[in-house]
Design a protein around this motif. Structure first.
Motif, PDB file in Angstrom:
ATOM      1  N   GLY A 156       0.764  -1.233   0.000  1.00 13.18           N
ATOM      2  CA  GLY A 156       0.000   0.000   0.000  1.00 13.18           C
ATOM      3  C   GLY A 156       0.796   1.283   0.000  1.00 13.18           C
ATOM      4  N   ALA A 157       2.106   1.213   0.039  1.00  8.07           N
ATOM      5  CA  ALA A 157       2.912   2.431   0.049  1.00  8.07           C
ATOM      6  C   ALA A 157       2.908   3.077  -1.335  1.00  8.07           C
ATOM      7  N   GLU A 158       3.055   4.387  -1.348  1.00  2.56           N
ATOM      8  CA  GLU A 158       3.131   5.125  -2.600  1.00  2.56           C
ATOM      9  C   GLU A 158       4.498   5.799  -2.696  1.00  2.56           C
ATOM     10  N   GLY A 159       4.902   6.116  -3.914  1.00  4.69           N
ATOM     11  CA  GLY A 159       6.171   6.800  -4.109  1.00  4.69           C
ATOM     12  C   GLY A 159       7.355   6.027  -3.574  1.00  4.69           C
ATOM     13  N   VAL A 160       7.427   4.735  -3.888  1.00  2.23           N
ATOM     14  CA  VAL A 160       8.465   3.875  -3.312  1.00  2.23           C
ATOM     15  C   VAL A 160       9.826   4.042  -3.988  1.00  2.23           C
ATOM     16  N   GLY A 161       9.857   4.753  -5.099  1.00  2.00           N
ATOM     17  CA  GLY A 161      11.126   4.936  -5.804  1.00  2.00           C
ATOM     18  C   GLY A 161      11.279   4.033  -7.002  1.00  2.00           C
ATOM     19  N   ARG A 162      10.200   3.854  -7.710  1.00  2.00           N
ATOM     20  CA  ARG A 162      10.282   3.104  -8.967  1.00  2.00           C
ATOM     21  C   ARG A 162      11.192   3.843  -9.940  1.00  2.00           C
ATOM     22  N   THR A 163      11.840   3.078 -10.810  1.00  2.00           N
ATOM     23  CA  THR A 163      12.567   3.706 -11.916  1.00  2.00           C
ATOM     24  C   THR A 163      11.918   3.375 -13.255  1.00  2.00           C
ATOM     25  N   LEU A 164      10.843   2.584 -13.206  1.00  2.00           N
ATOM     26  CA  LEU A 164      10.103   2.209 -14.409  1.00  2.00           C
ATOM     27  C   LEU A 164       8.629   2.101 -14.033  1.00  2.00           C
ATOM     28  N   PRO A 165       7.734   2.753 -14.801  1.00  2.00           N
ATOM     29  CA  PRO A 165       6.303   2.646 -14.487  1.00  2.00           C
ATOM     30  C   PRO A 165       5.806   1.205 -14.596  1.00  2.00           C
ATOM     31  N   GLU A 166       4.665   0.953 -13.966  1.00  5.04           N
ATOM     32  CA  GLU A 166       4.173  -0.421 -13.854  1.00  5.04           C
ATOM     33  C   GLU A 166       3.600  -0.988 -15.148  1.00  5.04           C
ATOM     34  N   ASP A 167       3.444  -0.177 -16.182  1.00  4.80           N
ATOM     35  CA  ASP A 167       2.868  -0.691 -17.432  1.00  4.80           C
ATOM     36  C   ASP A 167       3.931  -0.903 -18.516  1.00  4.80           C
ATOM     37  N   TYR A 168       5.181  -1.002 -18.114  1.00  2.00           N
ATOM     38  CA  TYR A 168       6.250  -1.322 -19.064  1.00  2.00           C
ATOM     39  C   TYR A 168       6.667  -2.775 -18.850  1.00  2.00           C
ATOM     40  N   PHE A 169       6.562  -3.566 -19.946  1.00  2.00           N
ATOM     41  CA  PHE A 169       6.792  -5.006 -19.841  1.00  2.00           C
ATOM     42  C   PHE A 169       7.897  -5.538 -20.758  1.00  2.00           C
ATOM     43  N   PHE A 170       8.424  -4.707 -21.636  1.00  2.00           N
ATOM     44  CA  PHE A 170       9.380  -5.184 -22.639  1.00  2.00           C
ATOM     45  C   PHE A 170      10.575  -4.238 -22.726  1.00  2.00           C
ATOM     46  N   PHE A 171      11.705  -4.779 -23.143  1.00  2.00           N
ATOM     47  CA  PHE A 171      12.870  -3.940 -23.412  1.00  2.00           C
ATOM     48  C   PHE A 171      13.831  -4.689 -24.326  1.00  2.00           C
ATOM     49  N   GLU A 172      14.710  -3.917 -24.926  1.00  2.00           N
ATOM     50  CA  GLU A 172      15.802  -4.487 -25.711  1.00  2.00           C
ATOM     51  C   GLU A 172      17.007  -3.577 -25.557  1.00  2.00           C
ATOM     52  N   GLY A 173      18.183  -4.163 -25.732  1.00  2.00           N
ATOM     53  CA  GLY A 173      19.410  -3.392 -25.582  1.00  2.00           C
ATOM     54  C   GLY A 173      20.075  -3.110 -26.909  1.00  2.00           C
ATOM     55  N   ASP A 174      20.881  -2.058 -26.897  1.00  2.00           N
ATOM     56  CA  ASP A 174      21.639  -1.712 -28.104  1.00  2.00           C
ATOM     57  C   ASP A 174      23.133  -1.872 -27.878  1.00  2.00           C
ATOM     58  N   GLY A 175      23.504  -2.563 -26.798  1.00  2.00           N
ATOM     59  CA  GLY A 175      24.907  -2.745 -26.476  1.00  2.00           C
ATOM     60  C   GLY A 175      25.406  -1.769 -25.434  1.00  2.00           C
ATOM     61  N   LEU A 176      24.674  -0.671 -25.257  1.00  2.00           N
ATOM     62  CA  LEU A 176      25.053   0.336 -24.263  1.00  2.00           C
ATOM     63  C   LEU A 176      23.964   0.550 -23.213  1.00  2.00           C
ATOM     64  N   ARG A 177      22.738   0.547 -23.675  1.00  2.00           N
ATOM     65  CA  ARG A 177      21.607   0.814 -22.786  1.00  2.00           C
ATOM     66  C   ARG A 177      20.451  -0.095 -23.161  1.00  2.00           C
ATOM     67  N   ASN A 178      19.473  -0.180 -22.242  1.00  2.00           N
ATOM     68  CA  ASN A 178      18.218  -0.886 -22.525  1.00  2.00           C
ATOM     69  C   ASN A 178      17.124   0.132 -22.777  1.00  2.00           C
ATOM     70  N   HIS A 179      16.230  -0.190 -23.681  1.00  2.00           N
ATOM     71  CA  HIS A 179      15.119   0.693 -24.032  1.00  2.00           C
ATOM     72  C   HIS A 179      13.817  -0.054 -23.717  1.00  2.00           C
ATOM     73  N   PHE A 180      13.031   0.523 -22.848  1.00  2.00           N
ATOM     74  CA  PHE A 180      11.848  -0.154 -22.311  1.00  2.00           C
ATOM     75  C   PHE A 180      10.585   0.334 -23.020  1.00  2.00           C
TER      76      PHE A 180
END
Length: 204
Positions: A156-180
């Protein structure tokens, strides 16, 4: 004078003998109508007499708080750390490393990618989880931190310090970073890292 004292003593002795022998009793009084705490009328015949008072609590000390069971296991920490190592060990930002963990937890919360974190991480062709990947102290601490934040959010806590919103489910990398992304299809829309960074460093 001595005779008077002897007479008084004798009289008191006689009264005591009479009372003890049951030859003399005092009149009975009812407490009805009297504002006397702890008194009540005699109990009806066949019932047990109980004083008309409220018993004090047995103890005024509050029972110890029950610590809820954790929502994750040490195995979850280990597996998540191995996944971060395989997916993002070269990424300099802890916020972006943590996003890999949040992406997996988003899938767990969605309920359609697996019933446990282990199932989410080991589903074929999804995350780069390898049992042989190392668990470094830094990534273990990061995985545990994300799981603690996620657990607080689940309770039930809010503002826990997410770095990605809850509706992001996929990502891929380009060798340097990931793109979600939110969807499997590559629409060109990826996460812009606009949430506050709980690790005190700007995503690069």
């Amino acid at each position: 004078m001595s005779k008077v004292k002897d007479a008084v003593t004798l009289a008191m002795l006689l009264v005591a003998i009479v009372f003890s022998a049951g030859l003399l009793t005092l009149p009975e009084y009812s407490s009805a109508g009297l504002d006397l705490p702890g008194l009540s009328s005699a109990a009806p015949e066949g019932e047990t007499y109980r004083p008309n008072v409220t018993s004090p609590p047995v103890s005024s000390v509050a029972p110890p708080a029950v610590t809820p069971e954790p929502l994750y296991t040490e195995r979850d920490v280990e597996m998540l750390a191995k996944t971060i190592w395989a997916e993002a060990r070269g990424v300099p930002s802890d916020a972006e490393k943590a996003a890999v963990a949040w992406c997996a937890l988003n899938r767990l919360d969605a309920g359609t990618y697996g019933e446990t974190l282990a199932e989410v991480l080991t589903t074929p062709w999804q995350f780069a989880y390898y049992e042989s990947s190392p668990v470094t102290p830094e990534l273990e601490a990061l995985a545990r931190d994300v799981l603690e934040r996620w657990q607080a959010e689940q309770r039930g806590a809010e503002g826990v310090g997410r770095t990605l919103p809850e509706d992001y489910f996929f990502f891929e990398g380009d060798g340097l970073r990931n793109h979600f992304r939110k969807t499997y299809e590559k629409t060109g829309a990826t996460w812009d890292w606009s949430l506050p960074d709980p690790y005190g460093e700007a995503a690069v």
